[in-house]
Scaffold this active site. Structure first.
Site, PDB file in Angstrom:
ATOM      1  N   TRP A   1      -3.391   1.133  -3.040  1.00  0.00           N
ATOM      2  CA  TRP A   1      -3.864   2.352  -3.722  1.00  0.00           C
ATOM      3  C   TRP A   1      -2.587   3.065  -4.499  1.00  0.00           C
ATOM      4  O   TRP A   1      -2.929   3.984  -5.336  1.00  0.00           O
ATOM      5  CB  TRP A   1      -4.565   3.403  -2.830  1.00  0.00           C
ATOM      6  CG  TRP A   1      -5.899   3.074  -2.085  1.00  0.00           C
ATOM      7  CD1 TRP A   1      -6.393   1.828  -2.270  1.00  0.00           C
ATOM      8  CD2 TRP A   1      -6.513   3.781  -1.388  1.00  0.00           C
ATOM      9  NE1 TRP A   1      -7.656   1.897  -1.607  1.00  0.00           N
ATOM     10  CE2 TRP A   1      -7.761   3.021  -0.649  1.00  0.00           C
ATOM     11  CE3 TRP A   1      -6.176   5.038  -0.616  1.00  0.00           C
ATOM     12  CZ2 TRP A   1      -8.709   3.586  -0.147  1.00  0.00           C
ATOM     13  CZ3 TRP A   1      -7.268   5.564   0.266  1.00  0.00           C
ATOM     14  CH2 TRP A   1      -8.372   4.884   0.614  1.00  0.00           C
TER      15      TRP A   1
ATOM     16  N   GLU B   1       7.412  -2.164  -7.491  1.00  0.00           N
ATOM     17  CA  GLU B   1       7.626  -0.913  -7.842  1.00  0.00           C
ATOM     18  C   GLU B   1       8.782  -0.281  -7.021  1.00  0.00           C
ATOM     19  O   GLU B   1       9.476   0.796  -7.402  1.00  0.00           O
ATOM     20  CB  GLU B   1       6.491   0.150  -7.773  1.00  0.00           C
ATOM     21  CG  GLU B   1       5.507  -0.252  -9.045  1.00  0.00           C
ATOM     22  CD  GLU B   1       4.048  -0.207  -8.738  1.00  0.00           C
ATOM     23  OE1 GLU B   1       3.674   0.334  -8.031  1.00  0.00           O
ATOM     24  OE2 GLU B   1       3.610  -0.987  -9.592  1.00  0.00           O
TER      25      GLU B   1
ATOM     26  N   SER C   1      -3.206  -7.365 -12.000  1.00  0.00           N
ATOM     27  CA  SER C   1      -4.330  -7.151 -12.814  1.00  0.00           C
ATOM     28  C   SER C   1      -5.611  -8.227 -12.417  1.00  0.00           C
ATOM     29  O   SER C   1      -6.245  -8.370 -13.013  1.00  0.00           O
ATOM     30  CB  SER C   1      -3.903  -7.213 -14.413  1.00  0.00           C
ATOM     31  OG  SER C   1      -3.255  -6.455 -14.731  1.00  0.00           O
TER      32      SER C   1
ATOM     33  N   GLY D   1      -4.508  -3.666  -7.206  1.00  0.00           N
ATOM     34  CA  GLY D   1      -4.017  -2.281  -7.290  1.00  0.00           C
ATOM     35  C   GLY D   1      -5.348  -1.690  -8.024  1.00  0.00           C
ATOM     36  O   GLY D   1      -5.996  -1.143  -7.438  1.00  0.00           O
ATOM     37  N   GLY D   2      -5.137  -1.217  -9.436  1.00  0.00           N
ATOM     38  CA  GLY D   2      -6.231  -0.634 -10.229  1.00  0.00           C
ATOM     39  C   GLY D   2      -7.580  -0.609  -9.451  1.00  0.00           C
ATOM     40  O   GLY D   2      -8.574   0.114  -9.501  1.00  0.00           O
TER      41      GLY D   2
END
Ligand code: 13P
Length: 249
Positions: free
Chosen positions: A12, A98, A211, A232-233
């Protein structure tokens, strides 16, 4: 060769709220019923208790997005592996790009974090991956092998106890996915490196991240050395996350 259960883990990142988490997880839980794969959600730490109670009795495990390399003490802002264990956290992302990029985490730090997680009974999901500049310079293999080499000899633990995620930095949040062939090629390199270090390399789950979405998951997950996804997204949208889970057969 690839008989282990796949793992689909949602990351998230720094997204969520009490209300949004509840709506998302209720929709995911209602849609998974008999998932053929393992499922986890890596949530921001303040939500561990909420998420733990929402997923209780479901097939979804809770994951952390990071863990401290320190055991206990005067380390303001840090969260120890033992604290993750207290909240029933099953996995911890370690060395996400990140964290490497914005928080200066080195390979040595990543290895120490993986070690702390294992010692507390939390499975580290160790992230590796090259930047676009490194790929363009033909350095992909060198970079991911260096990152994996740093964690391959864990004191008192076998590398087969971890999960490895290949996340090409250029594919994260960009909508630019590695092709199934590109991803498989790197996964095969990682698998060979793991096989040289452990006779249990076949047991290790190698996730692809970058992605991954409802449209490309099935093809990626069909590759022989791709044992799951770090999403992720698309993990923030229940229908998309559910389609990825359904693709992980
Ligand atoms: P996206 O799926 O948003 O590209 O993020 C991938 C990722 O970093 C998962 O850890």
């Amino acid at each position: 060769m690839n008989s282990k259960k796949k793992l689909i883990a949602g990351n998230w990142k720094m997204n969520g709220s009490l209300a949004a988490n509840e709506a998302l997880l209720k929709a995911v839980i209602a849609g998974v019923d008999d998932a053929a794969c393992d499922i986890a959600v890596a949530v921001p730490a303040p939500y561990f208790a909420q998420v733990q109670s929402l997923v209780a009795g479901s097939a979804i495990a809770v994951a952390a997005q990071d863990v401290s390399l320190h055991q206990v003490g005067a380390f303001t802002g840090e969260i120890s592996a033992a604290m993750l264990g207290d909240f029933g956290v099953r996995y911890a992302l370690v060395g996400h790009s990140e964290r490497r990029q914005y928080h200066g985490e080195t390979d040595v730090v990543v290895a120490e974090k993986a070690q702390r997680a294992l010692a507390a009974g939390v499975t580290p999901i160790i992230c590796v991956g090259e930047t676009l500049a490194e790929r363009d310079a033909g350095q992909t293999e060198v970079v991911v092998k260096r990152q994996l080499a740093a964690v391959i000899h864990l004191n008192g633990h076998c590398i087969s106890e971890v999960v490895v995620a290949y996340e090409p930095v250029w594919a994260i949040g960009t909508g630019r996915t590695a092709s199934p062939e590109q991803a498989q090629a790197v996964h095969a390199v990682l698998r060979a490196q793991l096989a040289a270090a452990s006779e249990h390399a076949d047991r290790i789950r190698l996730l692809y991240g970058g992605s991954m979405n409802a449209g490309n998951a099935a093809q990626l997950l069909a590759q022989p050395d791709i044992d799951g996804g770090l999403v992720g997204g698309a993990s923030l949208k229940a229908p998309d996350f559910l389609q990825i889970i359904a693709a992980a057969r």
